[in-house]
Design a protein around this motif. Structure first.
Motif, mmCIF file in Angstrom:
data_model
loop_
_atom_site.group_PDB
_atom_site.id
_atom_site.type_symbol
_atom_site.label_atom_id
_atom_site.label_comp_id
_atom_site.label_asym_id
_atom_site.label_seq_id
_atom_site.Cartn_x
_atom_site.Cartn_y
_atom_site.Cartn_z
ATOM 1 N N UNK A 296 63.655 91.516 -66.366
ATOM 2 C CA UNK A 296 63.764 90.074 -66.091
ATOM 3 C C UNK A 296 64.709 89.479 -67.127
ATOM 4 N N UNK A 297 65.840 89.002 -66.692
ATOM 5 C CA UNK A 297 66.872 88.555 -67.623
ATOM 6 C C UNK A 297 66.957 87.023 -67.622
ATOM 7 N N UNK A 298 66.640 86.389 -68.751
ATOM 8 C CA UNK A 298 66.734 84.919 -68.811
ATOM 9 C C UNK A 298 68.174 84.474 -68.591
ATOM 10 N N UNK A 299 68.351 83.424 -67.815
ATOM 11 C CA UNK A 299 69.703 82.957 -67.515
ATOM 12 C C UNK A 299 70.092 81.750 -68.371
ATOM 13 N N UNK A 300 69.209 80.792 -68.474
ATOM 14 C CA UNK A 300 69.536 79.559 -69.195
ATOM 15 C C UNK A 300 69.028 79.627 -70.622
ATOM 16 N N UNK B 190 65.473 79.461 -71.111
ATOM 17 C CA UNK B 190 64.842 80.629 -70.524
ATOM 18 C C UNK B 190 63.779 80.234 -69.495
ATOM 19 N N UNK B 191 64.088 79.236 -68.713
ATOM 20 C CA UNK B 191 63.172 78.813 -67.656
ATOM 21 C C UNK B 191 63.589 79.347 -66.298
ATOM 22 N N UNK B 192 64.647 80.153 -66.275
ATOM 23 C CA UNK B 192 64.972 80.896 -65.066
ATOM 24 C C UNK B 192 65.268 82.321 -65.495
ATOM 25 N N UNK B 193 65.052 83.246 -64.587
ATOM 26 C CA UNK B 193 65.433 84.626 -64.891
ATOM 27 C C UNK B 193 65.999 85.263 -63.651
ATOM 28 N N UNK B 194 66.843 86.282 -63.884
ATOM 29 C CA UNK B 194 67.303 87.090 -62.763
ATOM 30 C C UNK B 194 66.615 88.435 -62.874
#
Lengths: 389, 389, 389
Positions: free
Chosen positions: C278-282, C285-289
């Motif tokens: 699970x890779x945090x995007x923002x 870290x409230x979104x992940x890819x």
């Protein structure tokens, strides 16, 4: 930049013959008082064996209609992982969370965690006093100990068979106080000139009680013909020339926190009776959901009103759409200006504003609520103390 | 994380042969100076007997074209309840607010409140100096006392019949300074490689005055053929091989706050003349609306240019679209980085940056404006004093 | 308002038989530790001669596949004007910025500014260690000196021909820790009741190492029939009555920062092997890819699995969709409540929570990063010192 001073400064200047507002609170930051019964949904929105999520001033609330048909209201967050209970499954007289199956009864008590012994059940969730009347589901969001003695609103003519009632409402993106002011100030007929023609309201005077304000109006048509939608509301055709003897009286009353508008003919028959409530949805109370019961007295020839009903619906929707548009512009202006720059000159509206501040919730204690915003305020707060020392 | 230091640090390091920037202000937080004439709308957008809402740096402004055809500009907020006047009704030479019918003349004076005696009329709204030229409506948003003596811009060849003029522009989501830098730095031809082929700009030197900077370029084609859209702009075909004797000179000038781009052939005929202004829309000035007048010299055989005009429109739109895309990415980077990390190596651009800071508005006094943000800043401000004591 | 206390308070109360959490950090504010290899794209997303922009915890990163086919990773911002390099042009083994043509090699060094002498080349941009394995492009976003010795993840059975692997994933709008908890707590089978029927998980116990936690489960079907999608995952039909001797064991393991789920039959054949990151995007870290490799053991009759593959894809997508929905609701609740109010009663999840805090990044130094938010924090910070003096 702005020629008109903010409300307070103007009042102190005393140049206008209006009640002086002593408060320093921004009316648009006064929260609605939670110790009242508020409609949170139409009965038809909560189907048997289903749950329905609503909000009051930022608090998520789930309305559950059990298999037996009764409705109860709980905090809409599972005690376990805070996910919405309204996505859950109604199981007899209980609601089961959709995620791990935690189960709550109508008091909010947790009665089952499928993978945990019954002797170790965790705390439950908050429940709210809940009552269903006239097709509306009411909740008491404040101190539950006050619910029993709180006055339940008189819903007007909605259950009187001499009237036909339209239930209407929408989400409106403004503070609830703009709604009260909009309805009470009938000088805004100019806004509805395309629907109503050129009408002039005349205020006959105002009255004020501890928790209410009311005002009477008569109307005179300045130009144009009476639209058919309006005629329907009054049940008959009225004169179209100025001062032609139309003595219908419109009375608009804010009996906190509700509002009513009644129209009586000169023989004191009430031809129209509107009961309306504005329920804040978000914590900042910058949006509200409107619940209105519009009752029209049935004419002698009953079916006529039913036949004309779609036209009445269309007419009132257009009026309401214009009102919604303008109060959302008022909220937008407040958001941009960051303060209330209104320059009110109409005494009854200043009376109403004073009432709404007095009866509103006390100012929020910045440290008392949970959001990220409140914590920021909390950090900044000590500054005052420091600079004083 | 970032190998390149912010602009200021690099300049102090002195490693590049560029003018040293002494300022500590972030260029992207320098507001445009309000004491100039700015175009806020095209004439065609403000129809007779109609009102039109625009913005300058967050201030809402209504442009009213009266029944006699003249245009005036007021603050776009009714003094009463702050709703936009542009939704109102033009009544002869006045504008009447759509809500309660308050009426304002061209000076902003309130001349009628339908339900109030004329002897008790409230304050009105701010008015702005306003002028219509060359199909543009200009407003002077700053100190109105300075409007009369402020230099009105020379709009280039827009009213010269030897030229055909295209009026163009769009909303661009970036600070106005990115627009100036984009147009002045012709090394960005690489961005337009798909439209223009491989072109190499050569700077012939720069000049600087008190309120202006300008730079001359020649161009050499490195590969590919001249596109037809470009040929149209120049009115004739030019050589396509490097240094084949094309001695056209392009001069780009920022004469604060406007910008021009002129192309002259070696016989000193001006074949293209662009005048352009970038008007900040929001208070933070992170969006601008562009108003451009692009004038092309008509060739001997007049109708040729008219026939080819759609192609020229298409060509310039594609170029402008690429520019818009890249400057919006620049603004995005600034928003994310929270500061100006640009590492500029081209002397003329550093000169331009210095000019834009010098001529821009002085830093905003944090306590002087009204938004919720400013109040936060106001609360935090005392910290500096406290820590110094 | 909320009957359940926040996590920490409950633990201290000691009323539940679960590991005590000593930390005061909010788990949803613990950043993922950057000193690990993270997949940032599928190989197929980065085509030869093309650049592809991705993000890790708010940092923009460009993945470049050169003309020779190798991949490198740079900060996705040109050193000049901070525009994204992923919009640039791959030129041999380099990337050329789309705006003014500045060129960078695989180390991030600036090797060409078309209009500047080579002796005056400016600084370049940051480069990241980068590795391509099993159809995934991995980047090491932390301290590059640690990349060589950092453990590269074992990607399970993705390259074992006895298995067929499905690559899947999506952007999910929640903190990565919700993903770990969701997968590890198999008591959430109730969420998938429509896909899986009524299944009851039984935990067989947990184990914990320095950087990992794992738990074993068996399952019993309480009602309904085994769905065909599930049968496919297991490669065979299993018993459908409670305790009918199905001794398959599911082991879920968080080996920081990755997660695996393996299912073994009683003869110890691994029938399913999932590796997931699970890779945090923002930055918050409230979104992940999510990047998942789901490997299913091929049955004796090979083509059967291939034929049934679309059904398996459909089945797993529906399960994943339900999980995505619920974890996004969890994040939403955290955002509204401003803190972690979870009331976890399952010991393995409390163990996992402790691991995620321990192995996560240390708290961010508020003054160390660049965003506008951080500056605000910086201004507020001195308060603590002041109030202590």
């Amino acid at each position: 930049m702005h020629a008109a001073l903010p409300q307070q400064a103007q009042q102190e200047g005393g140049s206008n013959d209006v009640p002086t507002q002593r408060t320093t609170r921004d009316l648009r930051r006064v929260d609605i008082h939670p110790d009242h019964w508020y409609p949170l949904a139409w009965s038809r929105e909560v189907k048997r064996g289903k749950a329905h999520g609503v909000r009051f001033a930022g608090d998520p609330i789930v309305l559950v209609r059990t298999e037996s048909g009764r409705v109860f209201a709980l905090e809409d967050r599972c005690a376990h992982r805070q996910v919405p209970l309204h996505a859950g499954v109604v199981d007899g007289e209980s609601i089961r969370c959709c995620y791990h199956g935690w189960t709550y009864d109508c008091t909010g008590r947790c009665t089952d965690v499928p993978y945990l012994g019954r002797e170790r059940l965790p705390n439950g969730v908050r429940s709210y006093p809940c009552r269903e009347e006239a097709g509306l589901i009411f909740v008491f969001p404040g101190d539950p100990l006050l619910a029993a003695e709180a006055k339940f609103p008189d819903l007007g003519s909605a259950s009187d068979k001499a009237y036909k009632t339209r239930r209407f409402g929408r989400e409106v993106k403004c503070h609830y106080t703009f709604m009260h002011e909009n309805l009470m100030d009938m000088n805004h007929q100019f806004l509805h000139r395309r629907q109503m023609g050129s009408m002039r309201a005349r205020s006959l005077g105002r009255r004020r009680g501890e928790d209410w304000v009311e005002v009477d109006y008569t109307f005179a048509r300045e130009a144009g013909k009476q639209p058919i939608g309006e005629a329907l509301v009054f049940g008959q055709k009225r004169g179209t020339r100025p001062d032609d003897g139309n003595k219908d009286v419109m009375t608009i009353r804010t009996a906190y926190p509700y509002q009513t508008l009644k129209i009586c003919t000169k023989d004191e028959t009430m031809v129209m009776d509107l009961w309306i409530a504005y329920v804040p949805l978000d914590r900042e109370q910058r949006t509200n959901r409107t619940f209105g019961l519009l009752s029209i007295r049935r004419p002698k020839i009953g079916p006529l009103l039913d036949a004309a009903w779609p036209l009445l619906v269309w007419f009132t929707e257009r009026i309401f759409k214009e009102d919604r548009w303008i109060v959302e512009r008022e909220q937008e202006a407040h958001d941009r200006q960051g303060a209330d720059h209104n320059h009110e000159v109409f005494p009854v509206i200043n009376e109403l504003r004073a009432l709404l501040v007095e009866r509103g919730a006390p100012p929020r204690d910045a440290s008392a609520h949970a959001g990220p915003d409140s914590r920021r305020v909390h950090l900044i707060q000590p500054l005052t103390d420091l600079s004083a020392s």
